[in-house]
Design a protein around this motif. Structure first.
Motif, PDB file in Angstrom:
ATOM      1  N   UNK A  37      34.548  80.294  64.136  1.00 13.30           N
ATOM      2  CA  UNK A  37      34.662  79.766  65.212  1.00 13.30           C
ATOM      3  C   UNK A  37      33.368  78.504  64.682  1.00 13.30           C
ATOM      4  N   UNK A  38      32.436  78.923  64.201  1.00 12.54           N
ATOM      5  CA  UNK A  38      30.561  78.028  64.520  1.00 12.54           C
ATOM      6  C   UNK A  38      31.622  77.167  63.218  1.00 12.54           C
ATOM      7  N   UNK A  39      32.033  77.402  61.828  1.00  9.93           N
ATOM      8  CA  UNK A  39      31.948  76.229  61.315  1.00  9.93           C
ATOM      9  C   UNK A  39      32.859  76.029  60.913  1.00  9.93           C
ATOM     10  N   UNK A  40      34.298  75.497  62.250  1.00  9.72           N
ATOM     11  CA  UNK A  40      35.389  75.132  62.038  1.00  9.72           C
ATOM     12  C   UNK A  40      34.370  73.961  63.443  1.00  9.72           C
ATOM     13  N   UNK A  41      33.708  74.171  64.223  1.00  5.08           N
ATOM     14  CA  UNK A  41      33.097  73.345  65.734  1.00  5.08           C
ATOM     15  C   UNK A  41      32.161  72.813  64.764  1.00  5.08           C
ATOM     16  N   UNK A  42      31.443  73.420  63.656  1.00  4.38           N
ATOM     17  CA  UNK A  42      30.360  72.025  63.282  1.00  4.38           C
ATOM     18  C   UNK A  42      30.888  71.016  62.444  1.00  4.38           C
ATOM     19  N   UNK A  43      32.118  71.638  61.838  1.00  2.00           N
ATOM     20  CA  UNK A  43      32.861  70.381  61.222  1.00  2.00           C
ATOM     21  C   UNK A  43      33.003  69.647  61.885  1.00  2.00           C
ATOM     22  N   UNK A  44      34.209  69.884  62.810  1.00  2.00           N
ATOM     23  CA  UNK A  44      34.803  68.875  64.075  1.00  2.00           C
ATOM     24  C   UNK A  44      33.920  68.648  65.127  1.00  2.00           C
ATOM     25  N   UNK A  45      32.442  68.230  64.812  1.00  2.00           N
ATOM     26  CA  UNK A  45      31.322  68.013  65.347  1.00  2.00           C
ATOM     27  C   UNK A  45      31.053  66.540  64.591  1.00  2.00           C
ATOM     28  N   UNK A  46      31.246  67.186  63.549  1.00  2.00           N
ATOM     29  CA  UNK A  46      30.822  65.762  62.316  1.00  2.00           C
ATOM     30  C   UNK A  46      31.413  65.370  62.207  1.00  2.00           C
ATOM     31  N   UNK A  47      32.864  65.222  62.139  1.00  2.00           N
ATOM     32  CA  UNK A  47      34.024  64.750  62.165  1.00  2.00           C
ATOM     33  C   UNK A  47      34.368  63.782  63.548  1.00  2.00           C
ATOM     34  N   UNK A  48      33.651  64.525  64.495  1.00  2.00           N
ATOM     35  CA  UNK A  48      33.977  63.605  66.036  1.00  2.00           C
ATOM     36  C   UNK A  48      32.351  62.175  65.822  1.00  2.00           C
ATOM     37  N   UNK A  49      31.939  62.663  64.859  1.00  2.00           N
ATOM     38  CA  UNK A  49      30.012  61.712  65.451  1.00  2.00           C
ATOM     39  C   UNK A  49      30.656  61.154  63.928  1.00  2.00           C
ATOM     40  N   UNK A  50      31.000  60.840  63.196  1.00  2.00           N
ATOM     41  CA  UNK A  50      31.266  59.834  61.582  1.00  2.00           C
ATOM     42  C   UNK A  50      32.653  58.772  61.716  1.00  2.00           C
ATOM     43  N   UNK A  56      39.586  63.486  71.857  1.00  2.00           N
ATOM     44  CA  UNK A  56      40.841  64.374  73.154  1.00  2.00           C
ATOM     45  C   UNK A  56      41.586  65.625  72.306  1.00  2.00           C
ATOM     46  N   UNK A  57      41.510  65.894  70.552  1.00  2.00           N
ATOM     47  CA  UNK A  57      42.066  66.315  69.758  1.00  2.00           C
ATOM     48  C   UNK A  57      41.100  67.903  70.436  1.00  2.00           C
ATOM     49  N   UNK A  58      39.920  68.219  70.471  1.00  2.00           N
ATOM     50  CA  UNK A  58      39.107  69.689  70.926  1.00  2.00           C
ATOM     51  C   UNK A  58      40.550  70.168  71.151  1.00  2.00           C
ATOM     52  N   UNK A  59      41.277  70.738  72.106  1.00  2.00           N
ATOM     53  CA  UNK A  59      41.601  71.129  73.158  1.00  2.00           C
ATOM     54  C   UNK A  59      42.624  72.084  71.706  1.00  2.00           C
ATOM     55  N   UNK A  60      43.075  71.011  70.459  1.00  2.00           N
ATOM     56  CA  UNK A  60      43.953  71.361  69.477  1.00  2.00           C
ATOM     57  C   UNK A  60      43.392  72.483  67.814  1.00  2.00           C
ATOM     58  N   UNK A  61      42.856  71.939  68.494  1.00  2.00           N
ATOM     59  CA  UNK A  61      41.674  72.203  67.649  1.00  2.00           C
ATOM     60  C   UNK A  61      40.687  73.532  67.975  1.00  2.00           C
ATOM     61  N   UNK A  62      39.979  73.733  69.090  1.00  2.00           N
ATOM     62  CA  UNK A  62      40.190  75.404  69.489  1.00  2.00           C
ATOM     63  C   UNK A  62      40.905  76.038  69.473  1.00  2.00           C
ATOM     64  N   UNK A  63      42.282  75.778  69.426  1.00  2.00           N
ATOM     65  CA  UNK A  63      43.487  76.946  69.395  1.00  2.00           C
ATOM     66  C   UNK A  63      43.600  77.114  69.234  1.00  2.00           C
ATOM     67  N   UNK A  64      43.310  75.964  67.323  1.00  2.00           N
ATOM     68  CA  UNK A  64      43.694  76.249  66.123  1.00  2.00           C
ATOM     69  C   UNK A  64      42.604  77.596  65.251  1.00  2.00           C
ATOM     70  N   UNK A  65      41.264  77.003  65.444  1.00  2.00           N
ATOM     71  CA  UNK A  65      40.441  77.270  65.283  1.00  2.00           C
ATOM     72  C   UNK A  65      40.512  79.104  65.817  1.00  2.00           C
TER      73      UNK A  65
END
Length: 139
Positions: A37-50, A56-65
């Protein structure tokens, strides 16, 4: 002769689980799930930043995670117990969801069960069950 040897090997394997650190095995499964969970959300945070990716894709990422993390926990739990894969997978998914919900509620200023929490539970149970089936049938 071969049948007797297989029975003895099976009993040795069962004894390792029954006498061994079952609690440690279950805690390790949850630790792996939350590490994922931590790895996925850290990776997603990096993707959001850069990147141009939006929140808007956060709910889908959260469910997949949730599905992947619960599946990993279910796999570990069922592999540790070596039987009842669906049961241990469902249990891992439920425990993962409860812990995740408690952590999230402590971090926020309100404590309420919403429809998204129910959806998270359903996805975690499904992911955990699949992981449990795979874990008990691993070779």
């Amino acid at each position: 002769m071969k049948a007797e040897m297989k029975k003895k090997q099976k009993k040795k394997t069962e004894k390792k689980t029954a006498d061994g650190n079952v609690a440690l095995c279950l805690v390790r499964g949850m630790a792996v799930a939350f590490a994922i969970t931590c790895i996925i959300f850290i990776g997603f945070g990096i993707l959001l930043t850069y990147t141009e990716l939006t929140e808007e894709s956060l709910p889908l990422v959260a469910l997949v995670c949730t599905a992947l993390s619960a599946a990993a926990a279910g796999y570990d739990w069922a592999a540790c117990m070596q039987k009842k894969g669906i049961f241990w997978g469902l249990a891992a998914g439920a425990v993962y969801t409860v812990l995740l919900y408690l952590i999230t509620s402590l971090a926020s200023d309100r404590f309420a069960l919403e429809l998204s929490g129910v959806m998270t539970l359903i996805v975690a149970l499904a992911g955990g069950a699949v992981g449990g089936i795979l874990g008990v049938n691993r070779k």
